[in-house]
Design a protein around this motif. Structure first.
Motif, PDB file in Angstrom:
ATOM      1  N   GLY A 138      39.357  44.975  25.684  1.00 32.70           N
ATOM      2  CA  GLY A 138      38.309  44.540  24.771  1.00 32.70           C
ATOM      3  C   GLY A 138      37.215  43.842  25.555  1.00 32.70           C
ATOM      4  N   SER A 139      36.685  42.752  25.003  1.00 35.90           N
ATOM      5  CA  SER A 139      35.607  42.047  25.705  1.00 35.90           C
ATOM      6  C   SER A 139      35.627  40.552  25.388  1.00 35.90           C
ATOM      7  CB  SER A 139      34.249  42.632  25.328  1.00 35.90           C
ATOM      8  OG  SER A 139      33.971  42.439  23.954  1.00 35.90           O
ATOM      9  N   ASN A 140      35.120  39.777  26.335  1.00 36.17           N
ATOM     10  CA  ASN A 140      34.965  38.328  26.185  1.00 36.17           C
ATOM     11  C   ASN A 140      36.286  37.599  25.926  1.00 36.17           C
ATOM     12  OD1 ASN A 140      31.985  37.957  26.407  1.00 36.17           O
ATOM     13  ND2 ASN A 140      31.997  39.320  24.624  1.00 36.17           N
ATOM     14  N   ASN A 141      37.357  38.105  26.521  1.00 39.11           N
ATOM     15  CA  ASN A 141      38.648  37.442  26.405  1.00 39.11           C
ATOM     16  C   ASN A 141      38.898  36.563  27.626  1.00 39.11           C
ATOM     17  OD1 ASN A 141      39.445  38.790  23.930  1.00 39.11           O
ATOM     18  ND2 ASN A 141      39.707  40.623  25.188  1.00 39.11           N
ATOM     19  N   TYR A 142      39.649  35.487  27.421  1.00 38.52           N
ATOM     20  CA  TYR A 142      39.950  34.563  28.507  1.00 38.52           C
ATOM     21  C   TYR A 142      41.424  34.201  28.471  1.00 38.52           C
ATOM     22  CZ  TYR A 142      40.144  30.316  31.334  1.00 38.52           C
ATOM     23  OH  TYR A 142      40.479  29.372  32.273  1.00 38.52           O
ATOM     24  N   ALA A 143      42.084  34.320  29.621  1.00 37.35           N
ATOM     25  CA  ALA A 143      43.496  33.964  29.719  1.00 37.35           C
ATOM     26  C   ALA A 143      43.725  33.136  30.975  1.00 37.35           C
ATOM     27  CB  ALA A 143      44.370  35.213  29.745  1.00 37.35           C
ATOM     28  N   SER A 144      44.378  31.987  30.792  1.00 37.74           N
ATOM     29  CA  SER A 144      44.670  31.100  31.911  1.00 37.74           C
ATOM     30  C   SER A 144      46.163  30.811  31.945  1.00 37.74           C
ATOM     31  CB  SER A 144      43.881  29.794  31.780  1.00 37.74           C
ATOM     32  OG  SER A 144      44.270  28.868  32.773  1.00 37.74           O
ATOM     33  N   THR A 145      46.770  30.993  33.132  1.00 39.34           N
ATOM     34  CA  THR A 145      48.188  30.700  33.309  1.00 39.34           C
ATOM     35  C   THR A 145      48.362  29.784  34.516  1.00 39.34           C
ATOM     36  OG1 THR A 145      48.842  32.853  32.405  1.00 39.34           O
ATOM     37  CG2 THR A 145      50.476  31.652  33.707  1.00 39.34           C
ATOM     38  N   ILE A 146      49.017  28.647  34.281  1.00 36.18           N
ATOM     39  CA  ILE A 146      49.292  27.694  35.358  1.00 36.18           C
ATOM     40  C   ILE A 146      50.782  27.406  35.352  1.00 36.18           C
ATOM     41  CG2 ILE A 146      48.861  25.388  36.269  1.00 36.18           C
ATOM     42  CD1 ILE A 146      46.136  25.449  34.903  1.00 36.18           C
ATOM     43  N   GLN A 147      51.436  27.641  36.492  1.00 38.02           N
ATOM     44  CA  GLN A 147      52.868  27.403  36.579  1.00 38.02           C
ATOM     45  C   GLN A 147      53.225  26.697  37.886  1.00 38.02           C
ATOM     46  OE1 GLN A 147      55.304  30.583  34.080  1.00 38.02           O
ATOM     47  NE2 GLN A 147      54.474  31.537  35.916  1.00 38.02           N
ATOM     48  N   THR A 148      54.093  25.686  37.749  1.00 37.67           N
ATOM     49  CA  THR A 148      54.679  25.018  38.911  1.00 37.67           C
ATOM     50  C   THR A 148      56.176  24.921  38.681  1.00 37.67           C
ATOM     51  OG1 THR A 148      54.331  22.823  37.933  1.00 37.67           O
ATOM     52  CG2 THR A 148      52.573  23.687  39.346  1.00 37.67           C
ATOM     53  N   GLY A 149      56.883  24.404  39.663  1.00 35.05           N
ATOM     54  CA  GLY A 149      58.328  24.285  39.510  1.00 35.05           C
ATOM     55  C   GLY A 149      59.023  25.564  39.924  1.00 35.05           C
ATOM     56  N   SER A 150      60.038  25.967  39.160  1.00 34.49           N
ATOM     57  CA  SER A 150      60.799  27.158  39.526  1.00 34.49           C
ATOM     58  C   SER A 150      61.317  27.883  38.295  1.00 34.49           C
ATOM     59  CB  SER A 150      61.980  26.779  40.429  1.00 34.49           C
ATOM     60  OG  SER A 150      62.855  25.893  39.769  1.00 34.49           O
ATOM     61  N   PHE A 195      50.587  39.448  38.072  1.00 37.08           N
ATOM     62  CA  PHE A 195      50.033  40.757  37.741  1.00 37.08           C
ATOM     63  C   PHE A 195      48.903  40.593  36.723  1.00 37.08           C
ATOM     64  CE2 PHE A 195      54.443  41.294  38.939  1.00 37.08           C
ATOM     65  CZ  PHE A 195      54.392  42.347  39.847  1.00 37.08           C
ATOM     66  N   VAL A 196      47.792  41.245  36.991  1.00 35.59           N
ATOM     67  CA  VAL A 196      46.655  41.225  36.074  1.00 35.59           C
ATOM     68  C   VAL A 196      46.186  42.651  35.841  1.00 35.59           C
ATOM     69  CG1 VAL A 196      44.278  40.485  35.695  1.00 35.59           C
ATOM     70  CG2 VAL A 196      45.890  38.940  36.824  1.00 35.59           C
ATOM     71  N   VAL A 197      46.058  43.019  34.565  1.00 31.91           N
ATOM     72  CA  VAL A 197      45.505  44.315  34.178  1.00 31.91           C
ATOM     73  C   VAL A 197      44.426  44.060  33.136  1.00 31.91           C
ATOM     74  CG1 VAL A 197      45.956  46.572  33.169  1.00 31.91           C
ATOM     75  CG2 VAL A 197      47.687  45.499  34.627  1.00 31.91           C
ATOM     76  N   GLN A 198      43.213  44.506  33.431  1.00 35.39           N
ATOM     77  CA  GLN A 198      42.106  44.288  32.499  1.00 35.39           C
ATOM     78  C   GLN A 198      41.259  45.545  32.350  1.00 35.39           C
ATOM     79  OE1 GLN A 198      40.960  39.680  32.358  1.00 35.39           O
ATOM     80  NE2 GLN A 198      40.156  40.632  34.194  1.00 35.39           N
ATOM     81  N   SER A 199      40.852  45.789  31.107  1.00 37.38           N
ATOM     82  CA  SER A 199      39.918  46.869  30.811  1.00 37.38           C
ATOM     83  C   SER A 199      38.912  46.359  29.783  1.00 37.38           C
ATOM     84  CB  SER A 199      40.664  48.098  30.269  1.00 37.38           C
ATOM     85  OG  SER A 199      41.338  47.777  29.055  1.00 37.38           O
ATOM     86  N   GLY A 200      37.782  47.007  29.700  1.00 40.50           N
ATOM     87  CA  GLY A 200      36.744  46.547  28.789  1.00 40.50           C
ATOM     88  C   GLY A 200      35.642  45.844  29.558  1.00 40.50           C
ATOM     89  N   SER A 201      35.138  44.746  28.992  1.00 38.46           N
ATOM     90  CA  SER A 201      34.025  44.064  29.647  1.00 38.46           C
ATOM     91  C   SER A 201      34.092  42.553  29.439  1.00 38.46           C
ATOM     92  CB  SER A 201      32.689  44.584  29.111  1.00 38.46           C
ATOM     93  OG  SER A 201      32.547  44.302  27.732  1.00 38.46           O
ATOM     94  N   LYS A 202      33.636  41.831  30.447  1.00 34.52           N
ATOM     95  CA  LYS A 202      33.483  40.374  30.396  1.00 34.52           C
ATOM     96  C   LYS A 202      34.785  39.641  30.094  1.00 34.52           C
ATOM     97  CE  LYS A 202      28.668  40.656  28.858  1.00 34.52           C
ATOM     98  NZ  LYS A 202      27.680  40.274  27.812  1.00 34.52           N
ATOM     99  N   ASN A 203      35.888  40.185  30.570  1.00 29.62           N
ATOM    100  CA  ASN A 203      37.171  39.504  30.444  1.00 29.62           C
ATOM    101  C   ASN A 203      37.438  38.663  31.694  1.00 29.62           C
ATOM    102  OD1 ASN A 203      38.010  40.700  27.870  1.00 29.62           O
ATOM    103  ND2 ASN A 203      38.212  42.608  29.036  1.00 29.62           N
ATOM    104  N   LEU A 204      38.137  37.551  31.495  1.00 27.03           N
ATOM    105  CA  LEU A 204      38.447  36.658  32.600  1.00 27.03           C
ATOM    106  C   LEU A 204      39.924  36.304  32.573  1.00 27.03           C
ATOM    107  CD1 LEU A 204      37.728  34.767  34.950  1.00 27.03           C
ATOM    108  CD2 LEU A 204      37.057  33.049  33.254  1.00 27.03           C
ATOM    109  N   ALA A 205      40.604  36.535  33.697  1.00 28.32           N
ATOM    110  CA  ALA A 205      42.020  36.185  33.829  1.00 28.32           C
ATOM    111  C   ALA A 205      42.196  35.301  35.055  1.00 28.32           C
ATOM    112  CB  ALA A 205      42.873  37.441  33.954  1.00 28.32           C
TER     113      ALA A 205
END
Length: 306
Positions: free
Chosen positions: A274-286, A247-257
């Motif tokens: 907000g703005s200029n935020n970056y979020a990275s999620t990497i999952q493997t396994g269970s 699930f991704v919810v973003q508001s504002g400007s120049k955000n990256l998920a």
């Protein structure tokens, strides 16, 4: 293993003692205005129906239904310089609807070898593109809606084999949304490709990309503002594992998920404002769970779980 719908259609035909002369095709075309072009081609259908209504000028419509059973296709266009194309080949209980208003829209629906498939494109505003392709699948659904006042938006849904569903809704200008749900052959590696994706965007220059392959994947992207980008990639193909959710919810400007998951029973949620935020999620396994919430400016988050 590939399910042969041609053989299925033949079986239905023989069961009811039908011939091509008894296909019960019905085509209706209503046009007013000027320089309208409409083409309907139905061949060897059982209870096939096609309807075209065009108002305004310089609109083009093409419906091609071939070797189908219980199909339906409807094109309604009101405005000018709109293009609509529907092609349904060897489908059973397929349905497709395109409604376009105002000007310079382009919509295409291709459904091949499907049964119980359905597709709907509705576009308002001007200069919007909407494309749906559903191939070799069972019980597929796809909906693209680009709302009032929308302009130069692009939406694309590509779905593979078995039980896919997708929904895209866009408002504003210059937004891009793509959903690719592929599945695999042999009933998505034993009933594994039950993907569902939803994208909602309202703003300008927003981009969402959802790419799901196999197993039981669920993805939802909601974005408002301008120049926000969200990508979701959930792999896993063969033999049916647990549900992955993103699930991704973003508001504002120049955000990256960015959410990438490949495993079983994985859950990831990213919320940014907000703005200029970056979020990275990497999952493997269970059985992994990841939550990211960021507000303000220039925030960065990395989550990696195996």
């Amino acid at each position: 293993m590939k399910f042969n719908l041609s053989a299925l259609a033949l079986g239905i035909t023989l069961a009811f003692g039908a011939s091509s002369a008894m296909a019960a095709n019905t085509a209706t075309v209503n046009q007013d205005g000027s320089y309208q072009l409409s083409h309907v081609d139905q061949n060897d259908n059982w209870s096939g129906t096609a309807s075209v209504t065009q108002h305004g000028s310089n609109n083009q419509s093409d419906i091609d239904q071939w070797d189908n059973g219980t199909v339906s296709a409807t094109v309604y266009q009101d405005g000018y310089f709109n293009d609509a194309a529907i092609s349904q080949t060897r489908n059973w209980n397929a349905s497709a609807t395109i409604n376009q208003y105002n000007r310079f829209h382009d919509a295409r629906i291709d459904q091949v070898d499907n049964f119980d498939a359905s597709a709907t494109i509705t576009q308002y505003g001007e200069n919007n593109d909407g494309f749906i392709t559903q191939q070799h699948g069972w019980t597929q659904n796809a909906t693209i809606f680009q709302g009032s006042g929308s302009e130069r938006n692009y939406a694309s849904i590509e779905q593979g084999k078995y039980n896919n569903s997708a929904d895209i809704e866009q408002y504003g200008k210059k937004n891009t949304a793509t959903v690719d749900q592929r599945g695999t052959e042999f009933w998505a590696a034993v009933f594994g490709a039950r993907n569902d994706a939803t994208v909602y965007q309202n703003g300008e220059n927003l981009m969402a990309d959802v790419d799901q392959v196999g197993a039981y994947n669920l993805a939802s992207v909601s974005q408002t503002g301008d120049r926000n980008t969200a990508t979701v990639n959930q792999e896993r193909s063969g033999y049916a594992h647990g549900l992955n959710e993103a699930f991704v919810v973003q508001s504002g400007s120049k955000n990256l998920a960015d959410i990438r998951q490949d495993g079983s029973n994985l859950y990831a949620s990213t919320t940014q404002s907000g703005s200029n935020n970056y979020a990275s999620t990497i999952q493997t396994g269970s059985n992994n769970t990841a939550y990211t919430t960021q507000a303000g400016y220039n925030q960065t988050s990395f989550i990696v779980q195996h």
